[in-house]
Write an enzyme that holds these catalytic residues in place. Structure first.
Site, mmCIF file in Angstrom:
data_model
loop_
_atom_site.group_PDB
_atom_site.id
_atom_site.type_symbol
_atom_site.label_atom_id
_atom_site.label_comp_id
_atom_site.label_asym_id
_atom_site.label_seq_id
_atom_site.Cartn_x
_atom_site.Cartn_y
_atom_site.Cartn_z
ATOM 1 N N ASP A 307 40.140 37.264 69.432
ATOM 2 C CA ASP A 307 39.537 38.580 69.212
ATOM 3 C C ASP A 307 39.513 39.269 70.571
ATOM 4 O O ASP A 307 40.333 38.951 71.428
ATOM 5 C CB ASP A 307 38.143 38.438 68.600
ATOM 6 C CG ASP A 307 37.735 39.645 67.759
ATOM 7 O OD1 ASP A 307 37.882 40.780 68.251
ATOM 8 O OD2 ASP A 307 37.257 39.460 66.624
ATOM 9 N N HIS A 341 42.567 40.820 70.759
ATOM 10 C CA HIS A 341 42.621 42.139 70.133
ATOM 11 C C HIS A 341 42.635 43.233 71.191
ATOM 12 O O HIS A 341 43.248 44.277 71.010
ATOM 13 C CB HIS A 341 41.442 42.334 69.184
ATOM 14 C CG HIS A 341 41.546 41.518 67.937
ATOM 15 N ND1 HIS A 341 40.590 41.533 66.951
ATOM 16 C CD2 HIS A 341 42.501 40.650 67.504
ATOM 17 C CE1 HIS A 341 40.939 40.719 65.972
ATOM 18 N NE2 HIS A 341 42.099 40.167 66.289
#
Length: 498
Positions: A307, A341
């Protein structure tokens, strides 16, 4: 490792004959490196120094610890930390071995020091992690106690060359589309249950029931029995809350149940030379979330996560505004992100405000986004005075730089591409505001788009400057929507000047 006796005389001999290069004070090159980080800093920030740890040194083996990968060492860690705390603090040394444990609570004056080839792995037994009141994703909620935790402690550190593993695969859901067929087969072999569509694996039925009520978020129906959905309330691996004078140095932090490292409401913190890892498919597998903290140095560290890698937060919506604690005075330098991300991220939880951050001399390779700034209506909060210099990016999946004030809780790779609604809402405490961002010497070799800016019509983004930047991207030019005072000086996209 077979010595289980609690022998204080042996500790005294250990102290006298064993040399130790501890974590205080900062010496030589590290002092020089920190001084260099403050050069030409565009805002005032106090000098952050290392925590003060007494010279006392003990080994986990002196308290019954056994590093055979089988014995549960929770009690040995508790006794050792309790002993050091009673003496005013010191270094708890974990030698080479595989050390299995339940949660470890740090106390003031204690350094948890993992020597080379020490692997600290946390048991997946949920019974070891009670549900406690905490704060996650900016909201006051109940979650499981973190494997490593400290609250309102002073002068604490985690140092060495060892590995800290949170056994996260036992806690996290897995989306089928994020793994290979062979990996999916391995996941199904663990047992667990599948979603109705068969596209997501859950560790157990309780987790699936919680996910069904939470949607894409992490906050299930409060009427559900917390013990039934306990796996869904998975903890961040390292939770440091309201702590002061903190050092994280040298270790590898990996395989966390949720976020990897989460300092919250902390002051005076140094994070350096650490390695943070999570599988690329790990749900909520953030690297470090610096949340409502003040005076933080993060440098010379690597991230490869599932993430956001380096993420700045300050609370969410009404809870974040009620706490009203800004994240401020941060220097981030010399870090490398291999997957995530976003390489460097602010938001989307920023309701308490974020200001005075300098990010420099970092490399992002293959991240979904390079520099990512996100929020949405309802957050409130002011984010301002951010400097990003000498950032080098390669093979960015979507945008090298993105501002999105219509963030919907999904990764940039999952955005629909819509440019946001044009309706004008009243400006009030729930309206997020972003202004005074300065980018210089950005280089990106490969992205879908160089710069994507999407502000709110009622309160546009303001004063964004880009100087001496070079991008190559699939799309020519840049997208600028609902933003004012956006300036480009010596900026090119595919060799074309803006």
């Amino acid at each position: 490792m077979k010595n289980k006796a609690f022998l204080l005389p042996a500790l005294s001999i250990f102290l006298m004959v064993t040399p130790f290069s501890g974590c205080n004070p900062t010496v030589g090159s590290e002092k020089e490196k920190i001084a260099a980080l403050y050069e030409n800093l565009p805002f005032d920030m106090p000098l952050v120094e290392e925590p003060t740890i007494p010279d006392l040194r003990v080994s986990i083996t002196d308290f019954g610890g056994v590093g055979d990968g089988t014995l549960l060492n929770t009690e040995a860690f508790r006794k050792a930390i309790e002993h050091l705390s009673s003496k005013g603090g010191g270094h708890l040394v974990v030698p080479a071995g595989v050390w299995k444990s339940g949660p470890i609570t740090l106390r003031s004056g204690v350094d948890l020091h993992l020597e080379k080839n020490a692997i600290l792995i946390f048991s997946p037994d949920e019974n070891l992690y009670p549900i406690i009141p905490t704060n996650f994703e900016g909201l006051d909620v109940n979650r499981c106690l973190s494997p490593i935790n400290a609250t309102a402690q002073k002068n604490i550190s985690i140092t060495g060359e060892g590995i800290i593993d949170g056994n996260g695969d036992a806690w996290r859901e897995v989306k089928k589309r994020k793994v290979s067929p062979d990996q999916w087969k391995e996941v199904l072999g663990r047992g667990g249950v599948l979603s109705e569509k068969g596209d997501t694996w859950f560790p157990n039925e309780g987790y699936g029931a919680a996910r069904a009520t939470a949607g894409s978020l992490n906050f299930p129906d409060p009427s559900l029995d917390e013990q039934y959905i306990k796996t869904f309330l998975r903890p961040v691996m390292v939770s440091l809350r309201q702590c002061e004078n903190v050092l994280l140095e040298g270790c590898t932090f990996q395989n966390s149940p949720c976020w990897n490292i989460h300092p919250l409401y902390c002051r005076n913190m140094i994070v350096r030379n650490i390695n943070v890892r999570n599988p690329y498919y790990s749900a909520n597998g953030d690297g470090i979330d610096i949340d409502a903290c003040e005076n933080v140095l993060l440098y010379d560290s690597t991230f490869d996560v599932g993430d956001d890698a380096i993420c700045i937060k300050s609370g969410k919506d009404a809870d974040g505004r009620r706490h009203g604690v800004a994240c401020r005075n941060l220097i981030i330098s010399g870090c490398t992100v291999y997957h995530g991300h976003g390489g460097f991220v602010i938001g989307s939880e920023m309701s308490g405000g974020v200001n005075n951050i300098k990010v420099s001399d970092c490399s992002f390779i293959g991240t979904d986004v390079g520099l990512r700034f996100k929020s949405t209506r309802g957050r409130g909060g002011l984010v301002q005075d951010i400097w990003c210099e000498r950032i080098y990016m390669k093979d960015i999946v979507t945008d090298a730089v993105i501002f999105n004030l219509y963030y919907a809780g999904v990764a940039a790779t999952e955005m629909s591409g819509a440019n946001g609604k044009e309706d004008l809402l009243p400006v009030d405490e729930t309206t997020p505001e972003f202004r005074n961002f300065h980018f210089k010497d950005l280089v990106c070799d490969g992205a879908r788009e160089a710069i994507y800016i999407n502000g709110l019509p009622e309160l546009p983004l303001r004063n964004l400057t880009f100087t001496d930047c070079t991008f190559t991207a699939s799309k020519d030019g840049v997208t600028v929507l609902r933003a004012e005072e956006v300036k480009f000086d010596e900026v090119t996209v595919n060799n074309n000047p803006l």
